[in-house]
Design an enzyme around this catalytic site. Structure first.
Site, short mmCIF file in Angstrom:
data_model
loop_
_atom_site.label_atom_id
_atom_site.label_comp_id
_atom_site.label_asym_id
_atom_site.label_seq_id
_atom_site.Cartn_x
_atom_site.Cartn_y
_atom_site.Cartn_z
N HIS A 163 33.88 33.09 23.03
CA HIS A 163 34.33 32.17 23.71
C HIS A 163 34.28 30.78 22.84
CE1 HIS A 163 33.81 29.73 27.28
NE2 HIS A 163 32.72 28.86 26.87
N ARG A 212 40.92 43.62 42.16
CA ARG A 212 40.51 43.58 40.74
C ARG A 212 40.02 44.89 40.31
NH1 ARG A 212 35.77 40.68 38.74
NH2 ARG A 212 35.25 39.90 40.81
C1 GAR Z 1 40.44 31.48 22.11
O1 GAR Z 1 40.18 30.22 21.95
C2 GAR Z 1 39.29 32.20 22.70
O2 GAR Z 1 37.94 31.45 22.44
C3 GAR Z 1 39.59 31.68 24.34
O3 GAR Z 1 40.78 31.79 24.65
C4 GAR Z 1 41.36 31.38 23.14
C5 GAR Z 1 42.44 32.63 22.93
O4 GAR Z 1 43.07 32.19 21.89
N1 GAR Z 1 38.90 32.41 25.15
C6 GAR Z 1 38.16 31.71 26.37
O5 GAR Z 1 38.08 30.73 26.60
C7 GAR Z 1 37.58 33.01 27.21
N2 GAR Z 1 36.85 32.31 28.14
P1 GAR Z 1 44.09 33.56 21.05
O6 GAR Z 1 44.83 34.05 22.17
O7 GAR Z 1 45.00 32.86 20.16
O8 GAR Z 1 42.99 34.55 20.62
#
Ligand code: GAR
Length: 204
Positions: free
Chosen positions: A113, A69
């Site tokens: 988030h 990583r």
């Molecule tokens: C969003 O809901 C974001 O908040 C979440 O993934 C989705 C991405 O959507 N992120 C997490 O859960 C991070 N822990 P997108 O690719 O359409 O922006």
């Protein structure tokens, strides 16, 4: 800083709707910034395709081509440094960042988030909210520190949880608010209107 504002690097793993919402606000002139590079750990991320359609520089960094990583993050960090980004925005980036990467961009990494942190960090935040039975959830933009979704909060917005919500319905309602929250948080940070004091951010 160039005439059209400061430089943003986006990291994403999937659909990229938050990235598109940020790009749209830049195009409208609401956010004085420019996106210099969009990096993904997934070759087929829909967000990467969207970035190409926006004529932005895109880079796929293959996790399988790196031994650890830390090495992977080192490669991503180099790309962001080569583009001299001022701010790194995680937009649906589904990887935990290594401590060296966080140190490299100390105080300059934001994440969005889909919950009201510190409730429901990590994966499937909307499912966690439904399973817990909360009546209100929402979304949070926060600085990234070395914990999982634990850094100082910049902005939050509440979203009601309805009795007949499915994970999909709640996610969609929250996502609509994410799209309006993230660019505002980026604007606050880039225009230096907020200060980090310990674990809190305050408006200057
Ligand atoms: C969003 O809901 C974001 O908040 C979440 O993934 C989705 C991405 O959507 N992120 C997490 O859960 C991070 N822990 P997108 O690719 O359409 O922006």
């Amino acid at each position: 800083m160039s005439a059209d504002g400061q430089s943003i690097g986006i990291l994403l793993s999937g659909r990229g709707s938050n990235f598109c919402a940020i790009a749209d606000r830049i195009a409208k002139g609401d956010l004085k910034a420019h996106i210099d590079v969009v990096v993904s750990d997934k070759a087929d991320a829909r967000g990467l395709q969207a970035a190409r359609e926006h004529h932005l520089a895109t880079v796929f960094v293959d996790p399988k081509a790196h031994a650890s990583r830390a090495e992977f993050d080192h490669a991503v960090g180099r790309i962001l440094q080569d583009h001299a980004v001022d701010l790194v925005c995680l937009a649906g980036y589904m990887r935990i960042l290594s401590p060296d990467f966080i140190r490299l961009f100390q105080g300059r990494i934001l994440n969005i988030h889909p919950a009201l942190l510190p409730a429901f960090p990590g994966l499937h935040a909307q499912r966690q909210a439904l399973e817990h039975g909360v009546k209100v959830s929402g979304c949070t933009v926060h600085f990234v520190d070395d914990g999982v979704d634990t850094g100082p909060i910049v902005l939050q917005e509440a979203v009601p949880v309805l009795d007949d919500d499915t994970e999909e319905a709640l996610s969609k309602r929250i996502l609509a608010r994410e799209h309006d929250l993230y660019w505002r948080a980026i604007d606050l940070v880039l225009s230096k209107k907020i200060a980090i004091e310990g674990h809190r951010t305050t408006h200057r």
